[in-house]
Design an enzyme around this catalytic site. Sequence first.
Site, PDB file in Angstrom:
ATOM      1  N   HIS A  34       1.022  -1.083  -0.063  1.00  0.00           N
ATOM      2  CA  HIS A  34      -0.059   0.012   0.061  1.00  0.00           C
ATOM      3  C   HIS A  34       0.877   1.172  -0.037  1.00  0.00           C
ATOM      4  O   HIS A  34       2.076   1.086  -0.026  1.00  0.00           O
ATOM      5  CB  HIS A  34      -0.934   0.044   1.248  1.00  0.00           C
ATOM      6  CG  HIS A  34      -0.179  -0.340   2.601  1.00  0.00           C
ATOM      7  ND1 HIS A  34       0.849   0.787   3.144  1.00  0.00           N
ATOM      8  CD2 HIS A  34      -0.468  -1.304   3.397  1.00  0.00           C
ATOM      9  CE1 HIS A  34       1.263  -0.073   4.160  1.00  0.00           C
ATOM     10  NE2 HIS A  34       0.567  -1.043   4.451  1.00  0.00           N
ATOM     11  N   GLY A  36       1.893   3.066   2.175  1.00  0.00           N
ATOM     12  CA  GLY A  36       2.727   3.242   3.271  1.00  0.00           C
ATOM     13  C   GLY A  36       4.273   2.570   2.622  1.00  0.00           C
ATOM     14  O   GLY A  36       5.154   3.025   3.140  1.00  0.00           O
ATOM     15  N   HIS A  37       4.163   1.290   2.253  1.00  0.00           N
ATOM     16  CA  HIS A  37       5.224   0.714   1.778  1.00  0.00           C
ATOM     17  C   HIS A  37       5.976   1.528   0.619  1.00  0.00           C
ATOM     18  O   HIS A  37       7.155   1.835   0.476  1.00  0.00           O
ATOM     19  CB  HIS A  37       5.093  -0.487   0.955  1.00  0.00           C
ATOM     20  CG  HIS A  37       4.217  -1.653   2.115  1.00  0.00           C
ATOM     21  ND1 HIS A  37       3.108  -2.097   1.977  1.00  0.00           N
ATOM     22  CD2 HIS A  37       4.805  -2.453   3.080  1.00  0.00           C
ATOM     23  CE1 HIS A  37       2.737  -2.882   2.605  1.00  0.00           C
ATOM     24  NE2 HIS A  37       4.140  -3.068   3.733  1.00  0.00           N
ATOM     25  N   GLN A  61       8.441 -15.116  11.938  1.00  0.00           N
ATOM     26  CA  GLN A  61       7.748 -14.221  12.938  1.00  0.00           C
ATOM     27  C   GLN A  61       6.150 -14.205  13.195  1.00  0.00           C
ATOM     28  O   GLN A  61       5.696 -13.438  13.956  1.00  0.00           O
ATOM     29  CB  GLN A  61       8.161 -12.735  12.386  1.00  0.00           C
ATOM     30  CG  GLN A  61       7.428 -12.570  11.259  1.00  0.00           C
ATOM     31  CD  GLN A  61       7.803 -11.071  10.482  1.00  0.00           C
ATOM     32  OE1 GLN A  61       8.851 -11.082   9.969  1.00  0.00           O
ATOM     33  NE2 GLN A  61       6.992 -10.024  10.420  1.00  0.00           N
ATOM     34  N   SER A 185      -2.436  -0.340   6.558  1.00  0.00           N
ATOM     35  CA  SER A 185      -1.805  -1.706   6.991  1.00  0.00           C
ATOM     36  C   SER A 185      -2.294  -2.827   6.116  1.00  0.00           C
ATOM     37  O   SER A 185      -3.423  -2.968   5.568  1.00  0.00           O
ATOM     38  CB  SER A 185      -2.278  -2.041   8.373  1.00  0.00           C
ATOM     39  OG  SER A 185      -1.936  -3.348   8.632  1.00  0.00           O
TER      40      SER A 185
HETATM   41  P1  AMP Z   1       5.068  -5.118   6.326  1.00  0.00           P
HETATM   42  O1  AMP Z   1       5.043  -5.622   5.179  1.00  0.00           O
HETATM   43  O2  AMP Z   1       3.849  -5.104   7.330  1.00  0.00           O
HETATM   44  O3  AMP Z   1       6.324  -5.974   7.013  1.00  0.00           O
HETATM   45  O4  AMP Z   1       5.896  -3.693   6.411  1.00  0.00           O
HETATM   46  C1  AMP Z   1       6.919  -3.382   5.731  1.00  0.00           C
HETATM   47  C2  AMP Z   1       7.615  -2.041   6.126  1.00  0.00           C
HETATM   48  O5  AMP Z   1       6.541  -0.962   5.790  1.00  0.00           O
HETATM   49  C3  AMP Z   1       7.833  -1.954   7.506  1.00  0.00           C
HETATM   50  O6  AMP Z   1       8.863  -1.139   7.787  1.00  0.00           O
HETATM   51  C4  AMP Z   1       6.412  -1.274   7.933  1.00  0.00           C
HETATM   52  O7  AMP Z   1       6.680  -0.278   9.376  1.00  0.00           O
HETATM   53  C5  AMP Z   1       6.329  -0.313   6.902  1.00  0.00           C
HETATM   54  N1  AMP Z   1       4.986   0.110   7.001  1.00  0.00           N
HETATM   55  C6  AMP Z   1       3.823  -0.515   6.888  1.00  0.00           C
HETATM   56  N2  AMP Z   1       2.721   0.200   6.923  1.00  0.00           N
HETATM   57  C7  AMP Z   1       3.183   1.473   7.178  1.00  0.00           C
HETATM   58  C8  AMP Z   1       2.482   2.752   6.832  1.00  0.00           C
HETATM   59  N3  AMP Z   1       1.244   3.023   7.108  1.00  0.00           N
HETATM   60  N4  AMP Z   1       3.313   3.809   6.991  1.00  0.00           N
HETATM   61  C9  AMP Z   1       4.616   3.696   6.786  1.00  0.00           C
HETATM   62  N5  AMP Z   1       5.269   2.619   6.900  1.00  0.00           N
HETATM   63  C10 AMP Z   1       4.450   1.612   6.750  1.00  0.00           C
END
Ligand code: AMP
Length: 283
Positions: A34, A36-37, A61, A185
């Site tokens: 999304h 955020g990534h 994990q 998320s």
């Molecule tokens: P994940 O795929 O959930 O393991 O997340 C991968 C990376 O993206 C991690 O460093 C998360 O902290 C970051 N991340 C996930 N959601 C967000 C968000 N809403 N805003 C910024 N970074 C994010």
Amino acid sequence: MKIVKLVSEAQRWTLDQRAVGNRVGLVPTMGALHAGHISLAQRSHTICDRTAATIFVNPTQFAPSEDLDKYPRTLDADLEKLEAAGVDLVFTPEPNEVYPPGFSTYVSPPAVGGTLEGASRPDHFRGVTTVVMKLFNIVPATHAFFGQKDYQQAAVISAMCRDMNVPIQLEICPIVREPDGLAMSSRNRYLSDDQRQRALGLSRALKAAEQQFRSGETDGPQLEQTMLDALAEAKVDTIEYAVIADAITLEPLPTIDRPAVALIAARVGATRLIDNTLLTPGN
Ligand code: AMP
């Protein structure tokens, strides 16, 4: 954009980039991408010459009771998003490539991983430190980009890099939110319309605590009560924690007399959500 599935290919590409003097940014993800990534990849572009992303749903994990099998996998859409974001390399291995038969070495997480998520999810951070250390060796980048969304994870990885002298610069990037405040998320897609509304309780609770703090309240338990009240009002199903902690050690903070962070974990339906905000005195 180059897409590789083998450790040897990812290492070769990164070492070739480093050999010609390029700064390489690493963006580790579990996919289901999304905005955020994507913000992490964009930040990498501002600092680095090349950007590598990884998509790997890391089995170590997840506890047996958690959503490893159900975790959303949307590889084609993810690759399109990374290509559009100008990512140069994507490492998307099979679990056996990362954990081949005979794998038995784990990285024990630092003290800051002992509370909160570490208490709710035993072994979670051991899986995180292990896979992140592996990714740092598979993609030996100059910089790595993580989100503040997973605040304690970022603290755990920083402490691991400090303690293990890992030669990589960490960049922690701000939380990207939906227009109504919900922190983005991959798990938000599990939420029904009603649950999606109730999930706003987390960001609202943080906002309420932040506002109270800005008006002069520095008592930790009082600010925690404000968050609990807001979460109850939004009708989240279970509150795992809603705390005010030292921003570095994540120890409980009775009075905010130094940089602090408000952290929440709650369930809405079966979906576990986390969110946080920094509370810095004098800011
Ligand atoms: P994940 O795929 O959930 O393991 O997340 C991968 C990376 O993206 C991690 O460093 C998360 O902290 C970051 N991340 C996930 N959601 C967000 C968000 N809403 N805003 C910024 N970074 C994010």
